[in-house]
Design a protein around this motif. Structure first.
Motif: not given
Length: 106
Positions: A15-17, A21-22, A45-46, A52-53
């Motif tokens: 969730l770092g990306g 981005a947020l 980011a997506v 990574t997932a």
């Protein structure tokens, strides 16, 4: 092997990306500059999140936990299309609703 939940560190990496981005989006909203980069930042980011997932799931599969790839069942063919087409079974209420609405129009 039992299914393990991902660690906090693994969740933070995935969730770092979107988190960055947020933060960039908030910066753009406050400063008003860099709006032309929003699409690019969110696209990466997506992509980061997906890759990574997937890498985490493959890594766990190499360690012997293949539940990310085998822990699902395909939906049964329960006849939803048939019920929808004939308005029987699960969708019988539509027949009653249609007859009620047409009776009001008369």
């Amino acid at each position: 092997m039992t299914k393990r939940n991902p660690s906090c560190r693994a969740q933070a990496i995935v969730l770092g990306g979107p988190a960055l981005a947020l933060l960039f989006t908030l910066y753009v909203l406050v400063s008003g500059s860099g709006a032309h980069l929003l699409f690019t930042v969110w696209f990466w980011a997506v992509l980061w999140t997906f890759l990574t997932a997937l890498a985490g799931a493959v890594w766990r599969a190499f360690q012997g936990d293949c539940s990310a790839f085998t822990g699902y069942e395909l939906p049964e063919g329960d006849g939803d299309r048939f019920d929808w087409a004939t308005r029987t079974g699960r969708y019988a209420w539509r027949r009653y609703y249609a007859s009620y609405c047409t009776s009001l129009l008369r």
